[in-house]
Write a protein that holds these residues in place. Sequence first.
Motif, PDB file in Angstrom:
ATOM      1  N   SER A  95       0.848  -1.187   0.000  1.00  0.00           N
ATOM      2  CA  SER A  95       0.000   0.000   0.000  1.00  0.00           C
ATOM      3  C   SER A  95       0.888   1.244   0.000  1.00  0.00           C
ATOM      4  CB  SER A  95      -0.864  -0.061   1.268  1.00  0.00           C
ATOM      5  OG  SER A  95      -1.600   1.103   1.425  1.00  0.00           O
ATOM      6  N   ARG A  96       0.625   2.175  -0.912  1.00  0.00           N
ATOM      7  CA  ARG A  96       1.426   3.399  -0.974  1.00  0.00           C
ATOM      8  C   ARG A  96       0.498   4.597  -1.209  1.00  0.00           C
ATOM      9  NH1 ARG A  96       4.569   0.241   0.484  1.00  0.00           N
ATOM     10  NH2 ARG A  96       6.610  -0.327  -0.343  1.00  0.00           N
ATOM     11  N   ALA A  97       0.967   5.756  -0.743  1.00  0.00           N
ATOM     12  CA  ALA A  97       0.172   6.990  -0.846  1.00  0.00           C
ATOM     13  C   ALA A  97       0.461   7.701  -2.165  1.00  0.00           C
ATOM     14  CB  ALA A  97       0.549   7.908   0.318  1.00  0.00           C
ATOM     15  N   TYR A  98      -0.582   8.209  -2.825  1.00  0.00           N
ATOM     16  CA  TYR A  98      -0.398   9.029  -4.033  1.00  0.00           C
ATOM     17  C   TYR A  98      -1.355  10.221  -3.998  1.00  0.00           C
ATOM     18  CZ  TYR A  98       2.551   5.297  -5.326  1.00  0.00           C
ATOM     19  OH  TYR A  98       3.575   4.391  -5.270  1.00  0.00           O
ATOM     20  N   SER A  99      -0.771  11.392  -4.182  1.00  0.00           N
ATOM     21  CA  SER A  99      -1.553  12.624  -4.149  1.00  0.00           C
ATOM     22  C   SER A  99      -2.407  12.736  -5.401  1.00  0.00           C
ATOM     23  CB  SER A  99      -0.612  13.823  -4.102  1.00  0.00           C
ATOM     24  OG  SER A  99       0.247  13.686  -3.009  1.00  0.00           O
ATOM     25  N   ILE A 100      -3.548  13.351  -5.267  1.00  0.00           N
ATOM     26  CA  ILE A 100      -4.436  13.528  -6.418  1.00  0.00           C
ATOM     27  C   ILE A 100      -3.972  14.796  -7.145  1.00  0.00           C
ATOM     28  CG2 ILE A 100      -6.830  13.774  -7.163  1.00  0.00           C
ATOM     29  CD1 ILE A 100      -7.538  12.466  -4.344  1.00  0.00           C
ATOM     30  N   SER A 160      10.047  17.307  -8.956  1.00  0.00           N
ATOM     31  CA  SER A 160       9.496  16.149  -9.665  1.00  0.00           C
ATOM     32  C   SER A 160       8.007  15.924  -9.321  1.00  0.00           C
ATOM     33  CB  SER A 160      10.357  14.914  -9.380  1.00  0.00           C
ATOM     34  OG  SER A 160       9.920  13.853 -10.176  1.00  0.00           O
ATOM     35  N   VAL A 161       7.634  14.661  -8.990  1.00  0.00           N
ATOM     36  CA  VAL A 161       6.216  14.361  -8.778  1.00  0.00           C
ATOM     37  C   VAL A 161       5.639  15.026  -7.526  1.00  0.00           C
ATOM     38  CG1 VAL A 161       6.007  12.251 -10.142  1.00  0.00           C
ATOM     39  CG2 VAL A 161       6.935  12.116  -7.830  1.00  0.00           C
ATOM     40  N   GLY A 162       6.482  15.693  -6.761  1.00  0.00           N
ATOM     41  CA  GLY A 162       5.980  16.508  -5.647  1.00  0.00           C
ATOM     42  C   GLY A 162       5.035  17.600  -6.135  1.00  0.00           C
ATOM     43  N   LEU A 168      -3.510  10.456 -10.923  1.00  0.00           N
ATOM     44  CA  LEU A 168      -2.354  10.333 -10.036  1.00  0.00           C
ATOM     45  C   LEU A 168      -1.102  10.471 -10.888  1.00  0.00           C
ATOM     46  CD1 LEU A 168      -3.540   7.233  -7.958  1.00  0.00           C
ATOM     47  CD2 LEU A 168      -3.997   9.652  -7.521  1.00  0.00           C
ATOM     48  N   ASN A 169      -0.160  11.234 -10.380  1.00  0.00           N
ATOM     49  CA  ASN A 169       1.073  11.514 -11.122  1.00  0.00           C
ATOM     50  C   ASN A 169       2.195  10.767 -10.387  1.00  0.00           C
ATOM     51  OD1 ASN A 169       3.421  14.057 -11.082  1.00  0.00           O
ATOM     52  ND2 ASN A 169       2.774  13.139 -12.976  1.00  0.00           N
ATOM     53  N   ILE A 170       2.702   9.709 -11.021  1.00  0.00           N
ATOM     54  CA  ILE A 170       3.528   8.760 -10.265  1.00  0.00           C
ATOM     55  C   ILE A 170       4.868   8.513 -10.949  1.00  0.00           C
ATOM     56  CG2 ILE A 170       3.626   6.388  -9.365  1.00  0.00           C
ATOM     57  CD1 ILE A 170       0.617   6.500  -8.990  1.00  0.00           C
ATOM     58  N   GLU A 171       5.922   8.569 -10.128  1.00  0.00           N
ATOM     59  CA  GLU A 171       7.253   8.228 -10.635  1.00  0.00           C
ATOM     60  C   GLU A 171       7.512   6.751 -10.357  1.00  0.00           C
ATOM     61  OE1 GLU A 171      10.416  10.689  -9.194  1.00  0.00           O
ATOM     62  OE2 GLU A 171      11.938   9.397 -10.098  1.00  0.00           O
ATOM     63  N   ILE A 172       7.925   6.033 -11.390  1.00  0.00           N
ATOM     64  CA  ILE A 172       8.243   4.614 -11.223  1.00  0.00           C
ATOM     65  C   ILE A 172       9.669   4.525 -10.675  1.00  0.00           C
ATOM     66  CG2 ILE A 172       8.379   2.358 -12.384  1.00  0.00           C
ATOM     67  CD1 ILE A 172       5.539   3.801 -12.471  1.00  0.00           C
ATOM     68  N   ILE A 173       9.799   3.928  -9.495  1.00  0.00           N
ATOM     69  CA  ILE A 173      11.117   3.778  -8.864  1.00  0.00           C
ATOM     70  C   ILE A 173      11.596   2.354  -9.215  1.00  0.00           C
ATOM     71  CG2 ILE A 173      12.353   3.836  -6.644  1.00  0.00           C
ATOM     72  CD1 ILE A 173      10.945   6.503  -7.295  1.00  0.00           C
ATOM     73  N   PRO A 174      12.641   2.232 -10.047  1.00  0.00           N
ATOM     74  CA  PRO A 174      13.001   0.894 -10.557  1.00  0.00           C
ATOM     75  C   PRO A 174      13.194  -0.154  -9.463  1.00  0.00           C
ATOM     76  CG  PRO A 174      14.222   2.592 -11.717  1.00  0.00           C
ATOM     77  CD  PRO A 174      13.495   3.287 -10.604  1.00  0.00           C
ATOM     78  N   ASP A 175      13.798   0.237  -8.316  1.00  0.00           N
ATOM     79  CA  ASP A 175      13.965  -0.781  -7.269  1.00  0.00           C
ATOM     80  C   ASP A 175      12.915  -0.652  -6.166  1.00  0.00           C
ATOM     81  OD1 ASP A 175      14.854   1.569  -6.229  1.00  0.00           O
ATOM     82  OD2 ASP A 175      16.729   0.785  -5.393  1.00  0.00           O
ATOM     83  N   GLY A 176      11.853   0.044  -6.463  1.00  0.00           N
ATOM     84  CA  GLY A 176      10.759   0.176  -5.497  1.00  0.00           C
ATOM     85  C   GLY A 176       9.907  -1.088  -5.481  1.00  0.00           C
ATOM     86  N   ARG A 177       9.115  -1.246  -4.427  1.00  0.00           N
ATOM     87  CA  ARG A 177       8.278  -2.447  -4.337  1.00  0.00           C
ATOM     88  C   ARG A 177       6.968  -2.288  -5.094  1.00  0.00           C
ATOM     89  NH1 ARG A 177       9.086  -2.563   1.900  1.00  0.00           N
ATOM     90  NH2 ARG A 177       9.878  -0.528   1.283  1.00  0.00           N
ATOM     91  N   LEU A 178       6.303  -1.155  -4.952  1.00  0.00           N
ATOM     92  CA  LEU A 178       4.973  -1.044  -5.579  1.00  0.00           C
ATOM     93  C   LEU A 178       4.995  -0.471  -6.991  1.00  0.00           C
ATOM     94  CD1 LEU A 178       1.577  -0.452  -4.147  1.00  0.00           C
ATOM     95  CD2 LEU A 178       2.279   1.180  -5.887  1.00  0.00           C
ATOM     96  N   THR A 179       5.787   0.585  -7.215  1.00  0.00           N
ATOM     97  CA  THR A 179       5.635   1.292  -8.508  1.00  0.00           C
ATOM     98  C   THR A 179       5.957   0.422  -9.738  1.00  0.00           C
ATOM     99  OG1 THR A 179       7.737   2.422  -8.040  1.00  0.00           O
ATOM    100  CG2 THR A 179       5.715   3.680  -7.701  1.00  0.00           C
ATOM    101  N   PRO A 180       6.976  -0.480  -9.696  1.00  0.00           N
ATOM    102  CA  PRO A 180       7.174  -1.317 -10.883  1.00  0.00           C
ATOM    103  C   PRO A 180       5.979  -2.239 -11.146  1.00  0.00           C
ATOM    104  CG  PRO A 180       9.146  -1.295  -9.526  1.00  0.00           C
ATOM    105  CD  PRO A 180       8.054  -0.667  -8.723  1.00  0.00           C
ATOM    106  N   GLN A 221       6.029  15.624   2.739  1.00  0.00           N
ATOM    107  CA  GLN A 221       7.258  14.914   2.341  1.00  0.00           C
ATOM    108  C   GLN A 221       6.884  13.563   1.746  1.00  0.00           C
ATOM    109  OE1 GLN A 221      10.425  14.765   5.367  1.00  0.00           O
ATOM    110  NE2 GLN A 221      10.716  12.644   4.717  1.00  0.00           N
ATOM    111  N   PHE A 222       7.376  13.304   0.533  1.00  0.00           N
ATOM    112  CA  PHE A 222       7.020  12.060  -0.162  1.00  0.00           C
ATOM    113  C   PHE A 222       7.922  10.889   0.211  1.00  0.00           C
ATOM    114  CE2 PHE A 222       4.693  13.408  -4.335  1.00  0.00           C
ATOM    115  CZ  PHE A 222       3.642  13.874  -3.579  1.00  0.00           C
ATOM    116  N   HIS A 223       9.197  11.156   0.396  1.00  0.00           N
ATOM    117  CA  HIS A 223      10.141  10.070   0.678  1.00  0.00           C
ATOM    118  C   HIS A 223      11.361  10.645   1.357  1.00  0.00           C
ATOM    119  CE1 HIS A 223      12.734  11.343  -2.673  1.00  0.00           C
ATOM    120  NE2 HIS A 223      11.608  11.673  -3.253  1.00  0.00           N
ATOM    121  N   LEU A 224      12.246   9.754   1.855  1.00  0.00           N
ATOM    122  CA  LEU A 224      13.440  10.196   2.597  1.00  0.00           C
ATOM    123  C   LEU A 224      14.459  10.839   1.670  1.00  0.00           C
ATOM    124  CD1 LEU A 224      13.849   7.152   4.960  1.00  0.00           C
ATOM    125  CD2 LEU A 224      12.966   9.429   5.515  1.00  0.00           C
TER     126      LEU A 224
END
Length: 247
Positions: free
Chosen positions: A64-69, A129-131, A81-93, A244-247
Motif C-alpha cells: 500500500s502506498r500513498a499518491y496525491s491527487i 518532480s512528482v511533488g 495520479l502523477n507517479i514516478e516509477i522507482i526501478p527498485d521500489g516495491r509497488l511502482t514497478p 514529504q514524499f520520501h526520505l
Amino acid sequence: MSYDEVAMSLPATYQAHLKEKITLTDKVRDFVLELPCYGNDFEYEAGQFVLIKLPHPETGDELSRAYSIARAPQQGCELILNIEIIPDGRLTPLLDQVEVGEEIDVQGPFGYFKLKSPPEKSLVFVATSVGVAPLRAMIETVLNENPERKVALYFGVRSQEHIFYEKDFEELATKYGNFEFVLTLSQPAEGWEGSKGRVTAILPKIEFDSDTDFYLCGGKPMIDDAKKILLKKNIPEEQIYFEQFHL
Ligand SMILES: Cc1cc2nc3c(=O)[nH]c(=O)nc-3n(C[C@H](O)[C@H](O)[C@H](O)COP(=O)(O)OP(=O)(O)OC[C@H]3O[C@@H](n4cnc5c(N)ncnc54)[C@H](O)[C@@H]3O)c2cc1C
C-alpha cells in the motif's frame, strides 16, 4: 474510540478502473482512474492523497502506498495520479505493469496537506518532480476560485528529459496574469536557456511579500533546505506548509 468505530470512520476502498496511463517521461506517468461512485462525486480537497493497494505477486501480501491527487476536485469520479516509477521500489514497478482496463484497489481520500491560507494571502508553491502533484490540484483550485490571486510555482526537475506538465503550467500562466511559473533544471544538458539550478538555489534570491504562504512538496532534502532558507528570510514557520514524499 473502539477499533470498530475507527474502522468505520476510515474512507472507503474502491475497485478503480485504470482508464488511461499517460507516459510523461521515462519514469513518470499519469494514471487516470475511474472510481465506481454510483452517481455521486468522489469528494476530496486539493492536496489530499489516496492509497493504492496491490498484492505482492509472490507472497500475496498487500502493498500500500500513498499518491496525491494531481487535479482540482471536480464533478464525477475520475482521479489523476502523477507517479514516478522507482526501478527498485516495491509497488511502482508492479503498478507500471497494470494494463488499461484492469482494476486497482484505491482507498481515500486521506491527508491534511490542504489549502489553509486565507484568500488575501499570496501563495508560493515549491516542488521537485512528482511533488508537483498535490500542488497542481491546489494551484488549479485557487486560480479557479480567484483568477486575480497572486500565485507562483517553482518547479525543479533534473534535466530536459525529466520535464513534464510544462505546457499545462505555461497555459495557466498565460490564462492567469498573476500566476508565475518557474521551471528550473538542476543538471540541464547543453542548450537549456531557462532557469538553472535546484529550486532551493533560486529561493534565496527572491523577495517575498510578508503576507505570502508557502506550500512545499517533494523529498526530504528539498523540504529541509527550503524550510531553512525561508526561515532565514524571516518567514514565520506557521506560513510554511509541506508534504514529504520520501526520505
Ligand atoms: C502523502 C504522500 C503522498 C505521495 N504522493 C506521491 C505522488 O503523488 N506521486 C509519487 O510518485 N509518489 C508519491 N508518494 C511516494 C509514494 O507513496 C511511494 O513512496 C513511492 O511511489 C515509492 O514506492 P515504491 O513501493 O515503488 O518504493 P519503495 O519500495 O517504498 O521505496 C524504494 C526507495 O525509493 C525511495 N523513493 C520513494 N519515492 C522516491 C522518489 N520519488 N524519488 C527517489 N526516491 C524515492 C524510498 O525512500 C526508498 O528508499 C507519496 C508519499 C506520501 C507519504
